[in-house]
Write an enzyme that holds these catalytic residues in place. Sequence first.
Site, short mmCIF file in Angstrom:
data_model
loop_
_atom_site.label_atom_id
_atom_site.label_comp_id
_atom_site.label_asym_id
_atom_site.label_seq_id
_atom_site.Cartn_x
_atom_site.Cartn_y
_atom_site.Cartn_z
N HIS A 115 0.85 -1.20 0.00
CA HIS A 115 0.00 0.00 0.00
C HIS A 115 0.88 1.23 0.00
O HIS A 115 1.23 1.76 1.05
CB HIS A 115 -0.89 0.04 1.25
CG HIS A 115 -2.00 -0.95 1.25
ND1 HIS A 115 -2.72 -1.24 2.38
CD2 HIS A 115 -2.52 -1.71 0.26
CE1 HIS A 115 -3.64 -2.16 2.09
NE2 HIS A 115 -3.54 -2.47 0.82
N GLU A 130 18.40 0.29 -0.41
CA GLU A 130 17.92 0.76 -1.70
C GLU A 130 18.71 1.95 -2.22
O GLU A 130 18.75 2.18 -3.43
CB GLU A 130 16.43 1.13 -1.61
CG GLU A 130 16.18 2.34 -0.72
CD GLU A 130 14.70 2.68 -0.56
OE1 GLU A 130 13.86 1.83 -0.87
OE2 GLU A 130 14.40 3.80 -0.11
#
Lengths: 708, 708
Positions: free
Chosen positions: A417, A511
Amino acid sequence: MRYFLLTLLLPLSYQSNAQAVAPLTAQLDNVSLTFALGADGRPSYAVTYRGRSVITPSRLGLSFVDGRGFDGPLQLLGSEVKNVDETWQPVWGEVKDIRNHYQQLTVHLRQPLAPGQKLDVVYRKLDIVFRVFADGVGFRYEFPAQSALTYFAVQDEHTEFNLPGNHKAFWIPGDYDSNEYAYTTSRLSEVNTTPIAAIQEKAAPTRVQTPLMLKSDDGLYINIHEAALVNYPALFLNVDTRNFHLSSQLVPAATGAKAYLQAPEHTPWRTIVVSDKAPDMLASKLILNLNEPTKLTDTGWIQPQKFVGVWWEMQVGKASWNYADTTNIKLAGTNWNKLRPSGRHGATTANVKRYIDFAAKHHIPSVLVEGWNVGWEDWANNWKEEVFDFVTPYPDFDVDELQRYAASKGVRVMMHHETSSSVTNYERRQEDAYRFMKAHGYNAVKTGYVGRIIPRGEHHDGQWMSNHYVRTAELTAASQIMVDMHEAVRPTGLHRTYPNWLACESARGNEFNAFSEGNRPEHETILPFTRLMGGPMDYTPGIFKLQGYNPSVPERRVHTTLVKQLALYVTMYSPLQMAADLPENYEKHLDAFQFIEDVPVDWDDTRILAAEPGDYLTTVRKAKGKDEWYLGAITDEQARQQPVPLNFLTPGVRYEAIIYADGKQADWQRNPTAYQITKKVVDAKSTLQLRLAPGGGAAVSFKPIAAR
Amino acid sequence: MRYFLLTLLLPLSYQSNAQAVAPLTAQLDNVSLTFALGADGRPSYAVTYRGRSVITPSRLGLSFVDGRGFDGPLQLLGSEVKNVDETWQPVWGEVKDIRNHYQQLTVHLRQPLAPGQKLDVVYRKLDIVFRVFADGVGFRYEFPAQSALTYFAVQDEHTEFNLPGNHKAFWIPGDYDSNEYAYTTSRLSEVNTTPIAAIQEKAAPTRVQTPLMLKSDDGLYINIHEAALVNYPALFLNVDTRNFHLSSQLVPAATGAKAYLQAPEHTPWRTIVVSDKAPDMLASKLILNLNEPTKLTDTGWIQPQKFVGVWWEMQVGKASWNYADTTNIKLAGTNWNKLRPSGRHGATTANVKRYIDFAAKHHIPSVLVEGWNVGWEDWANNWKEEVFDFVTPYPDFDVDELQRYAASKGVRVMMHHETSSSVTNYERRQEDAYRFMKAHGYNAVKTGYVGRIIPRGEHHDGQWMSNHYVRTAELTAASQIMVDMHEAVRPTGLHRTYPNWLACESARGNEFNAFSEGNRPEHETILPFTRLMGGPMDYTPGIFKLQGYNPSVPERRVHTTLVKQLALYVTMYSPLQMAADLPENYEKHLDAFQFIEDVPVDWDDTRILAAEPGDYLTTVRKAKGKDEWYLGAITDEQARQQPVPLNFLTPGVRYEAIIYADGKQADWQRNPTAYQITKKVVDAKSTLQLRLAPGGGAAVSFKPIAAR
């Protein structure tokens, strides 16, 4: 629980002005806390460790929007001391049993009466509660139920942390909306966020975030943070670079006020963890202990777990979250079936099946899929409210087929989400979204808060959002859903209270190696002393293809060796660990991947064998319910020799140690992928000699050899 | 629809600077509109009525937060004219058929290229669309889909309405959060909100709200408002008290910006209704015509209706919304059954049954019940987020029993959702609340927005809340629920698009007579020219006990006669009309109550027979689907004789007229309750002589006498 209560009610001088009173103290082992009310009626506290000053006398107090806060002189009404020593078991964690041992000093204060005021005049009362542990202090402000104080708004908190010296500090800039910064190591006198955070409109030049890690010249390690951040904004610290005083900066609401409260209420705990040994900092359970026990009675559905995911391929630019390359989409009224697919969409049914197959083969329980739902064509940075609906898959993502396929393979798909920080939109749709999840076999969700918050003017780390994260933890728990929050406020131990809240990102993750200049080799040696003090991080370790992964930026690289990526599964504790790289990259190194396959995510015991923030960290952990141990050792850019006596192993038991070591020529810059795997029979009397390459590490599994 | 299209594409001078172009015009009947682009590239417009200046040349434009708005010089790309003449039928309303007849001028503009820029440089485009009706002008800004403009934030709208004289104005202060003010009548030069709105932090001294009603010295009536307020903040007007220029003030978001938009998008219509006859203003359908037709196909469940309610007794202090007298309640964790009831709670099962009985006996379809749900103990003005849950009744309100009882009597209970302006909380719970309603037989809800908005920093009349009101209209429609919004932004004709949105309060209602110095006798003669231009109001007329109703403030009184209260059911059009007084007060005047029982709330025709804002109003309406007529006449503090020729009646038909008249000695101050009811046989050739007392009125029903 051992328990005794000491009440000392001082004679009240109702008609007098404030008077100095004798200091009050609390102490446990090496830590001592002193509370004082000066001749001017101003409260302060100080902390020592083995008689050495940790916090010099420092201000306490809060101001209110109505001008009648607790920032002026106060009077002492009384105080109490009690001792608590209890042990509890977390639903999951680094250790099986946690001892909660502290001495508590509660100070009852009130605003003084003005001269001539009568006894029955209503005044406002404030308690300050200190808990002194063997490894530090926690304290908070409590606003008891009282007729003179019901609803109030905090304008500022005046808590200070005055330090006796120009300590070394590990800090990130005080951005109200992001923690995704590399740590700067500097003296307090050198704190200056301007070069780092110039683009962050809210950053002030000497404002930093907590957990703030400090080291004094005489070898004290000090960590300042908070515990149980509920219904309050996050605490930031303004550094006085000349006097080494830290003052509180609460993240403002859209109105500029900091917190809207209703008594009875209290602030989060302000925490000071202190030791003269760095490993003690990482072993501290002070912050967890200051959080409330969980109210969940059934926790069997909460499963610490590893996962792979359709994710890194987007981070490195090989695939996209969005289905089409259109750049101007409105959620309502778009016919998604009529969009022209770009051909680069990652979350296709076929691609997800590939990950499911890999997960099933390698006993990874879950597959995260990002970009499965409509709205990604122009989702970020537009302060747009209606971006996602969380229930409509893209045309090439067959939610029913994947539910069936995953179940047939014994794998779960993990929901994603991304809210794009349009939190009003998410809250409207949140319960429908969870119903959709349950109907389609999902039991875990990764949430995301990229961009500027809606309600506009609110911040990621303000009170309104603090309440949103907690509400989300509660709402997901009500549906037996585990949650992993990205771009949320940094944790403060609330996973004790909400054990389905497995992890947060809320720091600069792996990341950044995909899309920026990356994380320096020291980064993962600092995180446990800073961000991880508050709780687990979804750091997404496990990158095996360390160079050339981004076709359009070939020079980009991960700043570790391959083996260090393995070690991170142990050194960075989390009940939720991603194996972040692509299946095809793992398949080239399945011998090394075996460690990821083996390493648990839940533990009965943890020992910090060696640690220095910014330099190195060696941790060993005992698997939940098994006599298996897993060791991770990492270093910064320096190569290191690390002798590891194995005296943590059960005496008399022989273990097979599988040692994943940096190759002889390994180096994060020149030869990151070189590794060697050796097996050895060891016991508690053995010592391993680990050699860590520059930017490297070591990972070891110890399994008992079955008696013959 | 008659329709023709005229496109004139002017030669484009791409490389040149802005140039003056010939003015463009549109016209219908007496109204003429001129658009001009000056030598400086600035767009402006002007309006005349029968050649008399209504709006002198006035600025158009918008500035954006990014600094690249349409506030600088523009170039004309082209323009089009078309004519539309169509007729449509509202789901409910004042008339059966509505003619939508206008000439439309669309002007295509763009930002000019800087000298030396090439043709393929991307520039931003803006359309301005004018619709000229027989009774005024509407215009709006349209942002076409274009690559150079996708997401943008409006910093200010620069629309001006320059007036040629120092008109008389009927105005209320420019408070972003309330319209509940008495109107001041003054010259534009005298506008000064300071004495009125000093407590309103946001009010500026010459900022007023729309609809702004104006009257020129040469007898022109002018009303300035807006139509179709969707996804945009409300329009306020800053009055230049020396030059009589009105400039736009949009209600700000918490950030200070005004509107966050995504192209293609448009602003609401800015409306100027004009006539030399006051009744024409009230008959105007310009604002309705500028709204979109409804998308609802099934509207049979939408029922215009009257209602009584457990409400006025709280307004006058005889009962309370709250169940207990506690003043510090938290929604979560309170055991409502354990609270000590105050004994003054209005919404008890027994009391609601009393209203149901009265409604059933007098053919009133619905009973509103306020204070039925937990949370009223400290609900208002604390900027508290968790106040109500909308699904938990107080212990003395038996929702199941009342559902059964009401159904057995053929009456509906009307739901009440006071949000205390904690709109984030309401939005989280809204769908659950509607499910609860449907499960318990409710099909209409009155919503309330008392207090300061959460998200904190937002305003009742800002873009975020505009979207909330529209979303609420859509959500209720999806559940076939009718809605009546209190303390919402004032209407702009959206009931055409959302016909389940029956009414708003959004002005100073009759309730002010209960708890304040009240509404002056002129108040209801002004409202139709101001607030009601945008849509129906839930004014809550029908107070019969006009003095001594508030036990603790006996001098308080309603500022009308009893008969004027009857007349309001006709003069103030609404499909939702409360009979606001207590059953016991009606039972003392059941002969007068007969008019309330008889008067419809939906009409086939309406005639404004006489009107002057601030002075008087006589309206007659024909019942839906019947040859019955109902007349209301009201006056301000002046007594008036009002001859009424009955030529609206069907020729040749004889009617029984029941005339509810002020008594001979009636006077709102000295003798408000005196009335006389007479019956008379009349036909279209008759003339009634109505005598209105000071603060009085008259009400008449006309029913055909069955042929014998």
